[in-house]
Design a protein around this motif. Structure first.
Motif, mmCIF file in Angstrom:
data_model
loop_
_atom_site.group_PDB
_atom_site.id
_atom_site.type_symbol
_atom_site.label_atom_id
_atom_site.label_comp_id
_atom_site.label_asym_id
_atom_site.label_seq_id
_atom_site.Cartn_x
_atom_site.Cartn_y
_atom_site.Cartn_z
ATOM 1 N N ILE A 8 0.836 -1.204 0.000
ATOM 2 C CA ILE A 8 0.000 0.000 0.000
ATOM 3 C C ILE A 8 0.871 1.255 0.000
ATOM 4 O O ILE A 8 0.647 2.186 -0.782
ATOM 5 C CB ILE A 8 -0.948 0.024 1.223
ATOM 6 C CG1 ILE A 8 -1.938 -1.130 1.178
ATOM 7 C CG2 ILE A 8 -1.667 1.369 1.340
ATOM 8 C CD1 ILE A 8 -2.890 -1.105 0.013
ATOM 9 N N LEU A 9 1.869 1.287 0.861
ATOM 10 C CA LEU A 9 2.724 2.469 0.961
ATOM 11 C C LEU A 9 3.504 2.714 -0.328
ATOM 12 O O LEU A 9 3.684 3.859 -0.742
ATOM 13 C CB LEU A 9 3.663 2.362 2.160
ATOM 14 C CG LEU A 9 2.975 2.454 3.516
ATOM 15 C CD1 LEU A 9 3.962 2.178 4.643
ATOM 16 C CD2 LEU A 9 2.298 3.799 3.712
ATOM 17 N N ARG A 10 3.958 1.644 -0.959
ATOM 18 C CA ARG A 10 4.618 1.813 -2.262
ATOM 19 C C ARG A 10 3.652 2.422 -3.273
ATOM 20 O O ARG A 10 4.030 3.268 -4.075
ATOM 21 C CB ARG A 10 5.114 0.476 -2.786
ATOM 22 C CG ARG A 10 6.393 0.008 -2.189
ATOM 23 C CD ARG A 10 6.904 -1.243 -2.904
ATOM 24 N NE ARG A 10 7.908 -1.901 -2.106
ATOM 25 C CZ ARG A 10 7.747 -3.053 -1.477
ATOM 26 N NH1 ARG A 10 6.603 -3.713 -1.559
ATOM 27 N NH2 ARG A 10 8.732 -3.563 -0.766
ATOM 28 N N GLY A 11 2.402 1.983 -3.221
ATOM 29 C CA GLY A 11 1.404 2.442 -4.175
ATOM 30 C C GLY A 11 0.994 3.894 -4.016
ATOM 31 O O GLY A 11 0.590 4.533 -4.983
ATOM 32 N N VAL A 12 1.088 4.409 -2.802
ATOM 33 C CA VAL A 12 0.666 5.798 -2.563
ATOM 34 C C VAL A 12 1.850 6.737 -2.353
ATOM 35 O O VAL A 12 1.654 7.914 -2.042
ATOM 36 C CB VAL A 12 -0.311 5.898 -1.366
ATOM 37 C CG1 VAL A 12 -1.565 5.091 -1.616
ATOM 38 C CG2 VAL A 12 0.361 5.512 -0.062
ATOM 39 N N SER A 13 3.038 6.257 -2.532
ATOM 40 C CA SER A 13 4.230 7.056 -2.219
ATOM 41 C C SER A 13 4.401 8.266 -3.129
ATOM 42 O O SER A 13 5.193 9.154 -2.827
ATOM 43 C CB SER A 13 5.481 6.185 -2.274
ATOM 44 O OG SER A 13 5.691 5.690 -3.578
ATOM 45 N N PHE A 14 3.639 8.324 -4.207
ATOM 46 C CA PHE A 14 3.713 9.478 -5.114
ATOM 47 C C PHE A 14 3.073 10.725 -4.521
ATOM 48 O O PHE A 14 3.320 11.839 -4.974
ATOM 49 C CB PHE A 14 3.040 9.153 -6.451
ATOM 50 C CG PHE A 14 1.560 8.920 -6.338
ATOM 51 C CD1 PHE A 14 0.674 9.972 -6.495
ATOM 52 C CD2 PHE A 14 1.065 7.662 -6.057
ATOM 53 C CE1 PHE A 14 -0.697 9.773 -6.370
ATOM 54 C CE2 PHE A 14 -0.303 7.442 -5.933
ATOM 55 C CZ PHE A 14 -1.183 8.504 -6.093
ATOM 56 N N ASP A 15 2.243 10.554 -3.483
ATOM 57 C CA ASP A 15 1.489 11.669 -2.906
ATOM 58 C C ASP A 15 1.756 11.765 -1.412
ATOM 59 O O ASP A 15 1.508 10.818 -0.666
ATOM 60 C CB ASP A 15 -0.002 11.447 -3.170
ATOM 61 C CG ASP A 15 -0.858 12.585 -2.659
ATOM 62 O OD1 ASP A 15 -1.183 12.573 -1.458
ATOM 63 O OD2 ASP A 15 -1.194 13.477 -3.469
ATOM 64 N N ARG A 16 2.247 12.905 -0.976
ATOM 65 C CA ARG A 16 2.621 13.122 0.425
ATOM 66 C C ARG A 16 1.454 12.879 1.386
ATOM 67 O O ARG A 16 1.602 12.196 2.394
ATOM 68 C CB ARG A 16 3.126 14.553 0.576
ATOM 69 C CG ARG A 16 3.461 14.940 2.008
ATOM 70 C CD ARG A 16 3.913 16.379 2.141
ATOM 71 N NE ARG A 16 5.235 16.685 1.633
ATOM 72 C CZ ARG A 16 6.383 16.233 2.157
ATOM 73 N NH1 ARG A 16 6.348 15.430 3.186
ATOM 74 N NH2 ARG A 16 7.538 16.585 1.655
ATOM 75 N N GLN A 17 0.291 13.430 1.092
ATOM 76 C CA GLN A 17 -0.859 13.302 1.987
ATOM 77 C C GLN A 17 -1.366 11.862 2.064
ATOM 78 O O GLN A 17 -1.704 11.374 3.142
ATOM 79 C CB GLN A 17 -1.980 14.236 1.566
ATOM 80 C CG GLN A 17 -1.673 15.686 1.846
ATOM 81 C CD GLN A 17 -2.789 16.607 1.413
ATOM 82 O OE1 GLN A 17 -3.580 16.283 0.520
ATOM 83 N NE2 GLN A 17 -2.872 17.769 2.044
ATOM 84 N N LEU A 18 -1.426 11.202 0.920
ATOM 85 C CA LEU A 18 -1.853 9.803 0.921
ATOM 86 C C LEU A 18 -0.870 8.930 1.693
ATOM 87 O O LEU A 18 -1.267 8.037 2.443
ATOM 88 C CB LEU A 18 -1.985 9.272 -0.509
ATOM 89 C CG LEU A 18 -3.274 9.570 -1.232
ATOM 90 C CD1 LEU A 18 -3.188 9.088 -2.679
ATOM 91 C CD2 LEU A 18 -4.444 8.918 -0.540
ATOM 92 N N PHE A 19 0.408 9.187 1.492
ATOM 93 C CA PHE A 19 1.421 8.411 2.199
ATOM 94 C C PHE A 19 1.253 8.574 3.710
ATOM 95 O O PHE A 19 1.242 7.592 4.450
ATOM 96 C CB PHE A 19 2.820 8.843 1.765
ATOM 97 C CG PHE A 19 3.915 8.030 2.389
ATOM 98 C CD1 PHE A 19 4.286 6.815 1.841
ATOM 99 C CD2 PHE A 19 4.570 8.477 3.528
ATOM 100 C CE1 PHE A 19 5.293 6.055 2.424
ATOM 101 C CE2 PHE A 19 5.578 7.729 4.122
ATOM 102 C CZ PHE A 19 5.941 6.514 3.556
ATOM 103 N N GLN A 20 1.091 9.799 4.159
ATOM 104 C CA GLN A 20 0.930 10.058 5.585
ATOM 105 C C GLN A 20 -0.334 9.387 6.123
ATOM 106 O O GLN A 20 -0.313 8.763 7.186
ATOM 107 C CB GLN A 20 0.884 11.552 5.844
ATOM 108 C CG GLN A 20 0.826 11.900 7.313
ATOM 109 C CD GLN A 20 0.967 13.389 7.555
ATOM 110 O OE1 GLN A 20 0.938 14.194 6.632
ATOM 111 N NE2 GLN A 20 1.133 13.766 8.800
ATOM 112 N N LYS A 21 -1.415 9.510 5.386
ATOM 113 C CA LYS A 21 -2.683 8.918 5.812
ATOM 114 C C LYS A 21 -2.570 7.397 5.920
ATOM 115 O O LYS A 21 -2.983 6.796 6.913
ATOM 116 C CB LYS A 21 -3.777 9.292 4.813
ATOM 117 C CG LYS A 21 -5.125 8.709 5.109
ATOM 118 C CD LYS A 21 -6.122 9.118 4.049
ATOM 119 C CE LYS A 21 -7.449 8.443 4.240
ATOM 120 N NZ LYS A 21 -8.393 8.776 3.165
ATOM 121 N N GLU A 22 -2.002 6.771 4.904
ATOM 122 C CA GLU A 22 -1.898 5.309 4.905
ATOM 123 C C GLU A 22 -0.900 4.816 5.941
ATOM 124 O O GLU A 22 -1.108 3.760 6.547
ATOM 125 C CB GLU A 22 -1.530 4.799 3.512
ATOM 126 C CG GLU A 22 -2.639 4.975 2.494
ATOM 127 C CD GLU A 22 -3.929 4.251 2.867
ATOM 128 O OE1 GLU A 22 -3.874 3.172 3.498
ATOM 129 O OE2 GLU A 22 -5.003 4.761 2.515
#
Length: 65
Positions: A8-22
């Motif tokens: 999941i974290l690899r998948g959202v790592s392009f976006d700072r907010q998504l990364f923090q949320k996940e």
């Protein structure tokens, strides 16, 4: 759960907010301090150069302390 979280974290790592949320959500799912420590080490290794403050702040709030 640890491997799923990494995916999941690899998948959202392009976006700072998504990364923090996940990352925050994933800490709620971790039941073992060993898994938390492994996740922290992995996050620092994989994303420490991109999101060091997010990683530090999120894990500071976790059960590792």
């Amino acid at each position: 759960m640890l491997e799923f979280t990494k995916k999941i974290l690899r998948g959202v790592s392009f976006d700072r907010q998504l990364f923090q949320k996940e990352l925050s959500k994933s800490l709620k799912w971790m039941t073992s301090k060993d898994d938390l420590k492994r996740l922290q080490d992995w996050c620092i290794h994989e994303f420490g150069n991109v999101y060091p403050l997010i990683i530090r702040n999120t894990f500071a709030k976790s059960a590792l302390q």
